[in-house]
Design a protein around this motif. Structure first.
Motif, mmCIF file in Angstrom:
data_model
loop_
_atom_site.group_PDB
_atom_site.id
_atom_site.type_symbol
_atom_site.label_atom_id
_atom_site.label_comp_id
_atom_site.label_asym_id
_atom_site.label_seq_id
_atom_site.Cartn_x
_atom_site.Cartn_y
_atom_site.Cartn_z
ATOM 1 N N LEU A 78 0.963 -1.161 0.004
ATOM 2 C CA LEU A 78 -0.078 -0.056 0.056
ATOM 3 C C LEU A 78 0.775 1.433 0.171
ATOM 4 O O LEU A 78 0.561 2.096 -0.983
ATOM 5 N N ILE A 79 1.842 1.297 0.851
ATOM 6 C CA ILE A 79 2.769 2.404 0.807
ATOM 7 C C ILE A 79 3.370 2.579 -0.568
ATOM 8 O O ILE A 79 3.574 3.760 -0.996
ATOM 9 N N VAL A 80 3.836 1.613 -0.945
ATOM 10 C CA VAL A 80 4.785 1.514 -2.469
ATOM 11 C C VAL A 80 3.584 2.250 -3.367
ATOM 12 O O VAL A 80 4.260 3.154 -4.254
ATOM 13 N N LEU A 81 2.392 1.712 -3.308
ATOM 14 C CA LEU A 81 1.478 2.116 -4.445
ATOM 15 C C LEU A 81 1.099 3.716 -4.255
ATOM 16 O O LEU A 81 1.031 4.423 -5.182
ATOM 17 N N LEU A 82 0.967 4.118 -2.892
ATOM 18 C CA LEU A 82 0.880 5.488 -2.927
ATOM 19 C C LEU A 82 1.823 6.288 -3.177
ATOM 20 O O LEU A 82 1.549 7.462 -3.864
ATOM 21 N N ILE A 83 3.019 5.907 -3.160
ATOM 22 C CA ILE A 83 4.129 6.840 -3.543
ATOM 23 C C ILE A 83 4.253 6.705 -4.994
ATOM 24 O O ILE A 83 4.521 7.840 -5.702
ATOM 25 N N PHE A 84 3.965 5.484 -5.582
ATOM 26 C CA PHE A 84 4.050 5.444 -7.073
ATOM 27 C C PHE A 84 3.040 6.365 -7.661
ATOM 28 O O PHE A 84 3.272 6.871 -8.678
ATOM 29 N N CYS A 85 1.690 6.232 -7.039
ATOM 30 C CA CYS A 85 0.710 7.001 -7.755
ATOM 31 C C CYS A 85 0.989 8.487 -7.623
ATOM 32 O O CYS A 85 0.746 9.239 -8.673
ATOM 33 N N TYR A 86 1.590 8.931 -6.593
ATOM 34 C CA TYR A 86 2.227 10.398 -6.401
ATOM 35 C C TYR A 86 3.162 10.728 -7.656
ATOM 36 O O TYR A 86 3.032 11.643 -8.312
#
Length: 255
Positions: A78-86
């Motif tokens: 989840l953390i990786v996805l949020l950073i990736f989307c940003y």
């Protein structure tokens, strides 16, 4: 587990095209989320088994001896996805919606790895009880470990998550049902309930204070948080419908 990852990626790419998200975004996310997800799963496990690893620090990286936790992997992912989307300027809640069913499918399939390894099972039971569940003989025989029959908790979790996955896949394309973020929220709430009850049957749980099962406590927290987020976003945020997609012109350019 490798097949489960491939399945989850294929499902995300297939649905992402309909929601105006390019396949390359899911492949690039996969390259970051999978390895870091394993790291998160290991860190989670080590934290809650710290008395042992504090005495045996050389075993912290010995993942080949076992010791990963799905919740740790999901949190890291989840953390990786949020950073990736940003970084990619992608709508995070829509990405979570698209990915969640594939993750659920991967969990369903991945639990059969526990079956093969005769691990993550429940407490002792009887042959008569297992037969009363009308299970195939190959499952019953595999649940006989060192002369004792055990509860097939891997099967319980896999089966009830399959029901949740069928519900998601059946409902997510209905008009004016899911707002963006709510497919993911449904997944979190469903999995939290399933894991809470299944965890109560397992014999390999991680504990805090010696009596509270970590996964049960986290399941309660996640369910309440997901429900609160659902209500808040419906009342205050008023997001777009899931079927509206990203609003990006597909295929899009990042130039």
């Amino acid at each position: 587990m490798a097949i489960a990852i491939i399945l989850a990626t294929w499902m995300a790419i297939s649905e992402g095209k309909k929601r105006q998200i390019m396949p390359d975004d899911f492949v690039d996310l996969l390259l970051w989320a999978v390895p870091l997800g394993y790291v998160g799963a290991r860190i989670y496990y080590v934290i809650f088994e710290w008395p042992y690893y504090a005495q045996h620090p050389d075993q912290i990286i010995a993942i080949w001896n076992g010791g990963i936790a799905i919740y740790g992997g999901l949190i890291a992912g989840l953390i990786v996805l949020l950073i990736f989307c940003y970084k990619r300027m992608l709508p995070p809640f829509l990405m979570l919606d698209i990915i969640a069913p594939g993750v659920m499918a991967a969990q369903i399939l991945g639990r059969w790895g526990n079956f093969v390894n005769q691990e993550a099972h429940g407490g002792p039971t009887t042959l008569h009880f297992l037969q009363s569940l009308h299970l195939p003989e190959f499952i019953i025989s595999q649940m006989r470990i060192n002369g004792v029959y055990y509860q097939p908790t891997f099967l319980y979790e896999s089966f009830f998550n399959l029901i949740g996955l069928i519900l998601i896949l059946s409902l997510r394309h209905r008009k004016h049902l899911f707002k963006q973020g709510e497919v993911f929220i449904f997944y979190v709430m469903w999995y939290s309930v399933v894991r809470f009850f299944v965890e109560g049957l397992r014999t390999d749980s991680l504990y805090i204070f010696g009596m509270i099962r970590v996964s049960q406590a986290l399941s309660v927290i996640l369910f309440i948080a997901a429900l609160a987020l659902l209500i808040y976003r419906r009342v205050k945020v008023k997001p777009k419908w899931y079927l509206d997609g990203s609003g990006l012109k597909y295929p899009y350019s990042r130039d």
